[in-house]
Design a protein around this motif. Structure first.
Motif, PDB file in Angstrom:
ATOM      1  N   GLU A 140      -1.269  -3.996  -2.640  1.00 22.58           N
ATOM      2  CA  GLU A 140      -0.324  -3.690  -3.158  1.00 22.58           C
ATOM      3  C   GLU A 140      -0.844  -1.779  -4.037  1.00 22.58           C
ATOM      4  OE1 GLU A 140      -1.024  -6.674  -5.665  1.00 22.58           O
ATOM      5  OE2 GLU A 140       0.973  -7.889  -4.992  1.00 22.58           O
ATOM      6  N   LYS A 141      -2.348  -1.881  -3.122  1.00 20.71           N
ATOM      7  CA  LYS A 141      -3.557  -0.679  -4.366  1.00 20.71           C
ATOM      8  C   LYS A 141      -2.141   0.197  -3.396  1.00 20.71           C
ATOM      9  CE  LYS A 141      -6.992  -2.431  -6.233  1.00 20.71           C
ATOM     10  NZ  LYS A 141      -9.213  -2.546  -5.494  1.00 20.71           N
ATOM     11  N   TYR A 143       0.580   0.467  -1.668  1.00 24.28           N
ATOM     12  CA  TYR A 143       1.745   0.756  -1.720  1.00 24.28           C
ATOM     13  C   TYR A 143       1.557   1.450  -2.459  1.00 24.28           C
ATOM     14  CZ  TYR A 143       6.226  -0.541  -3.269  1.00 24.28           C
ATOM     15  OH  TYR A 143       7.398   0.265  -3.449  1.00 24.28           O
ATOM     16  N   THR A 144       1.072   1.222  -4.263  1.00 23.04           N
ATOM     17  CA  THR A 144       1.491   2.055  -5.395  1.00 23.04           C
ATOM     18  C   THR A 144       0.887   2.999  -4.812  1.00 23.04           C
ATOM     19  OG1 THR A 144       1.271  -0.026  -7.078  1.00 23.04           O
ATOM     20  CG2 THR A 144       0.417   2.242  -7.397  1.00 23.04           C
ATOM     21  N   LYS A 147       4.030   5.431  -2.830  1.00 27.30           N
ATOM     22  CA  LYS A 147       4.792   5.540  -3.640  1.00 27.30           C
ATOM     23  C   LYS A 147       4.549   6.521  -4.315  1.00 27.30           C
ATOM     24  CE  LYS A 147       8.062   4.195  -3.911  1.00 27.30           C
ATOM     25  NZ  LYS A 147       9.608   3.994  -3.729  1.00 27.30           N
ATOM     26  N   LYS A 148       3.545   7.390  -5.211  1.00 25.38           N
ATOM     27  CA  LYS A 148       3.084   8.234  -6.343  1.00 25.38           C
ATOM     28  C   LYS A 148       3.519   9.628  -4.904  1.00 25.38           C
ATOM     29  CE  LYS A 148      -0.292   9.733  -9.597  1.00 25.38           C
ATOM     30  NZ  LYS A 148      -1.800   9.199  -9.824  1.00 25.38           N
TER      31      LYS A 148
END
Length: 406
Positions: A140-141, A143-144, A147-148
């Motif tokens: 999740e980290k 992915y975030t 995406k940024k």
């Protein structure tokens, strides 16, 4: 250095291989590249586009070092997750590294399209799955953070993974823009391109001495000849550490098998590159002749005897790991290997520049994406040697900061 052992696959894929003579006289040049594997070939490829007189030497046949055990998953993301690189170096630094890796994959595709040898370059997507439930938070980290940066990544939950693959995982990142190739054919293709542009290449020419002066380097061969050069690039793979030990680099041992040919890949969605969050991890890809490369299960040893003693066990383990994912694709190992594998403590490749080695550059393109890293570093060195401004040089020097400046 005893680089590898086993029954190697890549030599069987390329039989009509060009050969190069050994050095039989004293010569001079602008740039001497020590190493005719993947890193050295990429340096020769880019420097051949300049007006410099370039020479490449290797103590073996070209491509017969660690290139023979390169499994050549051409990916932009590495062992150290992007969000971890951000934590170590800062967002701007990490984002630039990611961009350079993306550009390097494009560069490899461009090179593949202009070489006279088919290097079997194929664009592939990648699946990076959580090995255990506890790793979902790390994904999740990642992915975030990706995406940024606008990186092409999609989050897949367990149901979505099941819809594409015959196995279930808690979560995965699905990314585009990666690839695969034949590293032996790439190496020879790059060298042949460079040769056609005037680069001189000598096989079975071992450097066993050097005299480094302020404006000139002289390297001596085992057969008693000398090479004078204004600049020297040591691009000898893991054997570069025998010339200059670098405390930020480390060697471990890795394993791989290459299977029989497979007739039906229908359950393997888009023949994606597959890897996982576990450490050590297992990864897999397909080949141009429809085999499967399964690798990983690294061991923290730099002793060849210890490495090789585990090969038969690792061979069976890798096949078992594959069958846990693909029950419908039954394979056996036709080729298998144990090899040294290099990394760095901070997760980035390096260019070494040392006061005790004037006029010399050391290529430590270590890590899981060695071919991509070599492409990045070779372009930087081309610019540095031709005195063209390249600010990325400072990102990869061995003196880079351990932590971001705040």
């Amino acid at each position: 250095m005893d680089l590898q052992t086993g029954k190697l696959y890549w030599p069987t894929t390329f039989l009509d291989v060009p050969s190069y003579p050994p050095l039989e006289n004293d010569i001079q040049c602008d740039v001497l590249i020590v190493g005719a594997g993947g890193s050295g070939a990429l340096c020769a490829y880019y420097l051949s586009e300049t007006n410099l007189d370039v020479v490449v030497v290797d103590k073996r046949k070209a491509g017969y070092g660690s290139t023979m055990t390169n499994t050549a998953l051409i990916q932009c993301l590495g062992d150290k997750m992007f969000f971890e690189l951000v934590n170590s170096f800062g967002e701007t630094y990490a984002a630039r590294h990611l961009t350079l890796c993306q550009q390097a994959v494009d560069e490899l595709e461009r090179a593949a399209n202009c070489l006279h040898i088919d290097v079997e370059f194929q664009r592939r997507d990648s699946l990076y799955y959580a090995s255990v439930a506890e790793d979902v938070q790390k994904l999740e980290k990642e992915y975030t953070a990706l995406k940024k940066q606008g990186y092409p990544v999609v989050w897949l939950n367990e149901q979505q993974i099941r819809s594409h693959y015959p196995f279930a995982k808690h979560a995965a990142l699905y990314t585009t823009g990666d690839g695969e190739l034949n590293p032996y054919k790439l190496t020879i293709g790059l060298l042949e391109y460079a040769k056609q542009r005037g680069v001189r290449i000598f096989e079975e020419t071992e450097i066993n001495g050097k005299k480094l002066e302020q404006h000139m380097a002289t390297c001596y061969t085992k057969n008693g000849h000398s090479i004078q050069a204004r600049k020297v690039i040591f691009a000898a793979g893991y054997e570069t550490l025998e010339v200059k030990q670098e405390k930020k680099a480390l060697l471990v041992s890795s394993y791989a098998v290459i299977t029989n040919r497979v007739e039906d890949f229908s359950s393997w969605y888009k023949r994606t590159l597959i890897w996982e969050t576990a450490r050590p991890y297992v990864y897999m890809r397909t080949t141009a002749d429809d085999r499967i490369i399964i690798g990983g299960l690294d061991e923290n040893t730099a002793y060849a005897d210890d490495r090789d003693a585990k090969l038969m066990h690792k061979k069976e383990r890798l096949i078992e790991e594959f069958h846990r994912l693909f029950l419908d694709i039954r394979v056996v190992p036709e080729f298998y290997l144990a090899a040294f594998y290099g990394g760095t403590h901070d997760g980035l490749p390096m260019i070494g520049v040392y006061d005790s080695f004037p006029n010399c550059y050391f290529v430590y393109a270590y890590g899981d994406n060695g071919t991509v890293y070599s492409t990045v570093l070779a372009q930087i060195l081309r610019d540095v040697i031709t005195e063209k401004q390249n600010d990325d040089f400072y990102l990869y020097m061995q003196t880079r900061p351990k932590l971001p400046q705040t």
